[in-house]
Enzyme design. Structure first.
Site, PDB file in Angstrom:
ATOM      1  CG  ASP A  10      -0.243  -0.291   2.522  1.00 21.80           C
ATOM      2  OD1 ASP A  10       0.914   0.169   2.658  1.00 21.80           O
ATOM      3  OD2 ASP A  10      -0.817  -0.927   3.418  1.00 21.80           O
ATOM      4  CB  SER A  11       0.332   4.715   1.241  1.00 24.11           C
ATOM      5  OG  SER A  11       0.035   4.348   2.567  1.00 24.11           O
ATOM      6  CB  ILE A  12       3.885   1.772   4.132  1.00 20.04           C
ATOM      7  CG1 ILE A  12       2.851   2.464   5.031  1.00 20.04           C
ATOM      8  CG2 ILE A  12       5.225   1.707   4.844  1.00 20.04           C
ATOM      9  CD1 ILE A  12       2.469   1.677   6.272  1.00 20.04           C
TER      10      ILE A  12
END
Lengths: 242, 242
Positions: A10-12
């Site tokens: 995901d965003s990480i």
């Protein structure tokens, strides 16, 4: 020619090539030896990740990744009934989705090194501060994520990895071993600071080394410049390029 | 599915994924839209780069890069007779080698965006300091690179780009427009600081935008999470994934 290391998450994962990011550090560490391929999808949970699976990892690839990190859960663990409910996935389904992802990757390549990474811990206070700064008075007053709930997902992720015989990194536990992890590792209660990124980088490198995917043991794709004779450069390139 | 942007060069390319590096910043800017492929070879000059050319860019690739940066010259410009003489390539041969590289890339893909980047300027004093710190008394007392000579290579690179009708970035000139460029942009008189990396990143993005390879205009590979309906996720994925 070089093997691929793929980062799926995901965003990480998506923002892991920002300054000090763990993805960029991996690309640097494996420079001249392996390519690091970024497949991070901000805001995605495992349910949505499944839609991409066969597109990112089609069966019959001539060169599947030698290693893949699977780093979801931060969005799955958003609370049902909270402001990020849209992203919520129940923990049992989260585990089931991860199982489908791992099974598919094993089908793509039985030798692929698969590393499941748990979501990082949540600094609930930091999350609230961030919401107030970003949305002002309209900010949520109830948490959309709690550290306890995210911990349940982290536990599920590690259990599943053990069950499937793949490696895992319990980032949720690891980060909380350090005093002041809330501000040291998290910049908005959820996403990573440069120091938080360094933890992920170190943990991934450690697991890769244990699995013999150690940059220092891997060959250069082409000769190191110090091996090239200025007067007779052909010699150094003979084996690989002539 | 995503287009590739390839970075071909010497150490200034190889180390471009370190913290604040221009390569990592590009990967971040084009995240979800294009893949940035690192092909940096520390210590290499254009003469040695030619040995790699057909291996990195084989003819008949089904998916050649949409854009390639060619960033050599810092080693070619090492002085004949200096301690780095082994890396020296005469300026006329440097231009001829660059011409061969460009010609080959055009053969791989007539539509490839090719960007020639000149070497950065040399801070001779910084280079000496670095040598003394690294080698102590054994350090060279004569420069192995001068700013003037590197400037001749930069001029040759830009002239060649104009002649071939490809784009170029005159980093040698650009950096010297800023007062204190010696320490601001160069960490050892030759390699880039984080601020120096930022200059390269900005210049590359500017050229890419002029050539319509603008991240903000490119489509996401898969839907942005805000477009996904939590209750009916299939809809968002219909076009690309079902």
């Amino acid at each position: 020619m070089r093997p691929n290391i793929l980062l799926f998450g995901d965003s990480i994962t998506q923002e892991s090539f920002r300054s000090g990011g763990w993805g960029a550090s991996l690309a640097d560490a494996y420079s001249r030896k392996a390519d690091v391929v970024l497949r991070g999808y901000g805001g995605y949970n495992t349910r949505w990740a499944l839609f991409l699976l066969h597109h990112l990892f089609p069966l019959g690839l001539t060169k599947p990744p030698v290693a893949t990190t699977i780093f979801f859960g931060a969005n799955d663990a958003a609370l049902a009934g909270g402001t990020s409910e849209r992203q919520h996935v129940p923990v049992e389904e989260y585990k089931e989705n991860l199982r489908k992802i791992v099974r598919h990757l094993k089908e793509c390549s039985p030798t692929m090194l698969i590393v499941l990474i748990t979501p990082p811990p949540i600094d609930e206070e930091g999350r609230m501060e961030y919401a107030r700064e970003t949305y002002g008075e309209k900010a949520m007053t109830l948490p959309e994520r709690t550290n306890e709930t995210t911990g349940v997902y982290a536990k599920g992720c590690v259990e599943l990895a053990r069950e499937l015989g793949v490696r895992s990194i319990n980032l949720w536990s690891k980060m909380q071993e350090t005093d002041g992890w809330q501000k040291k590792y998290l910049r908005d209660g959820l996403h990573l600071t440069a120091e938080g990124n360094a933890v992920v980088f170190e943990e991934v490198v450690k697991v890769f080394k244990e699995a013999w995917l150690d940059a220092s043991e891997m060959p250069y794709d082409f000769p190191h410049h110090s091996e090239i004779d200025g007067k007779n450069p052909e010699k150094a390139f003979q084996q690989k390029c002539l």
